[in-house]
Scaffold this motif. Sequence first.
Motif, PDB file in Angstrom:
ATOM      1  N   GLU A 103       0.837  -1.198   0.000  1.00 45.48           N
ATOM      2  CA  GLU A 103       0.000   0.000   0.000  1.00 45.48           C
ATOM      3  C   GLU A 103       0.871   1.247   0.000  1.00 45.48           C
ATOM      4  O   GLU A 103       1.770   1.394   0.821  1.00 45.48           O
ATOM      5  CB  GLU A 103      -0.932   0.039   1.218  1.00 45.48           C
ATOM      6  N   TYR A 104       0.591   2.163  -0.928  1.00 46.72           N
ATOM      7  CA  TYR A 104       1.332   3.412  -1.038  1.00 46.72           C
ATOM      8  C   TYR A 104       0.473   4.531  -0.458  1.00 46.72           C
ATOM      9  O   TYR A 104      -0.675   4.725  -0.876  1.00 46.72           O
ATOM     10  CB  TYR A 104       1.693   3.686  -2.498  1.00 46.72           C
ATOM     11  N   ALA A 105       1.016   5.229   0.506  1.00 43.60           N
ATOM     12  CA  ALA A 105       0.233   6.197   1.270  1.00 43.60           C
ATOM     13  C   ALA A 105       0.195   7.559   0.579  1.00 43.60           C
ATOM     14  O   ALA A 105       1.182   8.013  -0.005  1.00 43.60           O
ATOM     15  CB  ALA A 105       0.825   6.348   2.673  1.00 43.60           C
ATOM     16  N   TRP A 106      -0.958   8.206   0.689  1.00 37.25           N
ATOM     17  CA  TRP A 106      -1.164   9.560   0.187  1.00 37.25           C
ATOM     18  C   TRP A 106      -1.699  10.430   1.320  1.00 37.25           C
ATOM     19  O   TRP A 106      -2.455   9.955   2.160  1.00 37.25           O
ATOM     20  CB  TRP A 106      -2.169   9.568  -0.963  1.00 37.25           C
ATOM     21  N   ASP A 107      -1.299  11.692   1.327  1.00 37.42           N
ATOM     22  CA  ASP A 107      -1.803  12.655   2.301  1.00 37.42           C
ATOM     23  C   ASP A 107      -2.726  13.649   1.600  1.00 37.42           C
ATOM     24  O   ASP A 107      -2.449  14.106   0.482  1.00 37.42           O
ATOM     25  CB  ASP A 107      -0.639  13.419   2.960  1.00 37.42           C
ATOM     26  N   ARG A 108      -3.802  13.991   2.271  1.00 39.82           N
ATOM     27  CA  ARG A 108      -4.767  14.915   1.694  1.00 39.82           C
ATOM     28  C   ARG A 108      -4.227  16.350   1.721  1.00 39.82           C
ATOM     29  O   ARG A 108      -3.668  16.792   2.718  1.00 39.82           O
ATOM     30  CB  ARG A 108      -6.073  14.837   2.472  1.00 39.82           C
ATOM     31  N   VAL A 109      -4.402  17.051   0.620  1.00 34.35           N
ATOM     32  CA  VAL A 109      -4.093  18.481   0.577  1.00 34.35           C
ATOM     33  C   VAL A 109      -5.275  19.219   1.203  1.00 34.35           C
ATOM     34  O   VAL A 109      -6.422  19.051   0.766  1.00 34.35           O
ATOM     35  CB  VAL A 109      -3.865  18.955  -0.870  1.00 34.35           C
ATOM     36  N   PRO A 110      -5.036  20.016   2.258  1.00 39.25           N
ATOM     37  CA  PRO A 110      -6.162  20.567   3.020  1.00 39.25           C
ATOM     38  C   PRO A 110      -7.047  21.544   2.258  1.00 39.25           C
ATOM     39  O   PRO A 110      -8.169  21.808   2.672  1.00 39.25           O
ATOM     40  CB  PRO A 110      -5.479  21.254   4.214  1.00 39.25           C
ATOM     41  N   VAL A 111      -6.597  22.052   1.120  1.00 40.16           N
ATOM     42  CA  VAL A 111      -7.385  23.063   0.406  1.00 40.16           C
ATOM     43  C   VAL A 111      -8.685  22.466  -0.127  1.00 40.16           C
ATOM     44  O   VAL A 111      -9.732  23.115  -0.139  1.00 40.16           O
ATOM     45  CB  VAL A 111      -6.561  23.659  -0.759  1.00 40.16           C
ATOM     46  N   THR A 112      -8.659  21.220  -0.581  1.00 39.25           N
ATOM     47  CA  THR A 112      -9.850  20.575  -1.138  1.00 39.25           C
ATOM     48  C   THR A 112     -10.039  19.219  -0.474  1.00 39.25           C
ATOM     49  O   THR A 112      -9.198  18.752   0.286  1.00 39.25           O
ATOM     50  CB  THR A 112      -9.704  20.361  -2.655  1.00 39.25           C
TER      51      THR A 112
END
Length: 288
Positions: A103-112
């Motif tokens: 599993e490759y992790a992604w972080d949410r961009v807080p703008v959207t």
Amino acid sequence: MAIILGPNRYGKAETRLVRVTRDGETHHLKDLNVSTSLSGAMEAVHLTGDNTAVLPTDTQKNTVYAFARKHGVDQIEDFALLLARHFTTSQPAVHHARVEIEEYAWDRVPVTGHSFTRRGGEVRTCVVHHDRDGRVSVVSGLKDLVLLNTTGSEFHGYAVDEYTTLPPATDRVLATAVHARWRHAGDTPSYGDSYARVRERLVEAFAGTHSLSLQQTLYAMGERALADCPEICEVRLVLPNRHHVAVDLSPFGLDNDNEVFNAADRPYGLIEGAVLRDDAPGPGFAWE
């Protein structure tokens, strides 16, 4: 002299799956690499080319995508168990299924609610085995977790022979890229919570151990995870020693009190080991 067919398996390697779950304006992202492997009554296809028992690898790939749509993807261990159980219960010739997921992790961009940045380095892993008798093995893990201590590490008192040139060190940089796998002792209520706890204990032990050798640190990491995470019974660690060598700056009239280093990528020391409970049940299946 008789010639016979030995152990064998086949499957679909590295099916890339990205699953987007839309929750109104907020989206959730799962980015996986799924490998399936099946074994069982497969003698005929090898000996005579009879494909009757063979579930095509393309079908295995399609099953990954279909199950992601039908069932969603939460914890990778649960998704792997779902796939493995399906293959062993739906195909009479399949006696054993192995599913490995990265599993490759992604972080949410807080703008959207729908923008993400890929988190670098660390990859979460699992390997699940399931046979037609209902026996299950779940091994969770991670790889490429890069850790570094700038002090609190020594290495001296080692064996010396005529080829030894390494000077003793009482204060050195200790760095590694952790590849860890841990075996679950039975049912684990939440693989996500368990993963977070084990990962935290591994990092805590690396950071908090005054190390006289990377082997000592390896044991401390496994011991801490087992002591605080009762749902697991064995930890296997591979720790490459990412050597940081102090640069000799004396030709330039400069000192170097452990401040400037050459980060050598090879060759490197490779430390491997397992830490387990003395009453741990046998693994039942191969780890690989």
